[in-house]
Design an enzyme around this catalytic site. Sequence first.
Site: not given
Ligand code: NAP
Length: 276
Positions: A50, A108
């Site tokens: 990241y 990962h």
């Molecule tokens: N292990 C893996 O392979 C892998 C892969 C992908 C992700 N991850 C981990 O999982 C975490 C979460 O996944 P993600 O970041 O892809 O997606 P997510 O948490 O499902 O969604 C994040 C998005 O939703 C928006 N959001 C958050 N809360 C909200 C709310 N209450 N109302 C409206 N919109 C909202 C955020 O906007 P804003 O940011 O603009 O507030 C952002 O655009 C990552 O950050 C990472 O740490 C791991």
Amino acid sequence: MTIPLRTLNDGNTLPAIGFGTYRLRGEEAITATGSAIENGYRLIDTALNYGNEKEVGEAIRRSSVPREELFVTTKLPGRFHGLNETFEGFRESLEHLGLDYVDLFLIHWPLPRVDKYVDSWRAMIRLREEGVIRSIGVSNFTPAHLERVIAETDVVPAVNQVELHPYFPQGELRRFHAEHGIQTESWTPLARKKSPFTNEKIREVADAHGVTPAQAILRWHVQLGTIPIPKASTAERQRENIDIFGFELTDEQVESISSLEEGRLWGGDPDTNEEF
Ligand SMILES: NC(=O)c1ccc[n+]([C@@H]2O[C@H](COP(=O)([O-])OP(=O)(O)OC[C@H]3O[C@@H](n4cnc5c(N)ncnc54)[C@H](OP(=O)(O)O)[C@@H]3O)[C@@H](O)[C@H]2O)c1
């Protein structure tokens, strides 16, 4: 706000919801992570790939919350698969974070074509014995990858962090985890690519409890027994996302959200997806 704890198969505990940091970079990563900690998050999820471990470490140092109250997760990228490579990759993460230990270290992606994830797992077992990692786990592993790791080392991963959201509830994998004592963590828990906030079924559940669609979805994760790690850049959304312990969905409401199942949204098939 008190967040319930989950207990892992190694006896360690972690919060029932965490903060995801993917795509947060530079100053914004420091500010958003710092604000998440201030707003009650104790589980912070990052990864070497990241490119924000230094910023996450800086936010932790600036915070008034003692290190031991935080649960820091980071992940080993594909370029460090292998026994010695894993020691090297872990040291790099630890150095970036500026910490003495991490609470949870994950592989990962399994990268079955490279076929070195069992060697990495052996290295992680050693690092856990040395005390520089408290818990060890994996990410994006299928039952076949998990079975191999368990058969070859007799050590069951504490966590498997996988794509999991209303469009991909992962019922079969969750059952496998439950049978083996593996804690499921949900990445992209809000299904950001296919924003489900306008979906009728989700709105219905949210309205029934007077909460937002994001809160209804995150509560659904909690009731499935998985740990969601939503990312949000504003303090307001961070507070909204963590405020999910004052209401409970009925079994029918949980089912209604699960019925949105379609499949993966990212094409990230663990058998073929490669990230180095
Ligand atoms: N292990 C893996 O392979 C892998 C892969 C992908 C992700 N991850 C981990 O999982 C975490 C979460 O996944 P993600 O970041 O892809 O997606 P997510 O948490 O499902 O969604 C994040 C998005 O939703 C928006 N959001 C958050 N809360 C909200 C709310 N209450 N109302 C409206 N919109 C909202 C955020 O906007 P804003 O940011 O603009 O507030 C952002 O655009 C990552 O950050 C990472 O740490 C791991």
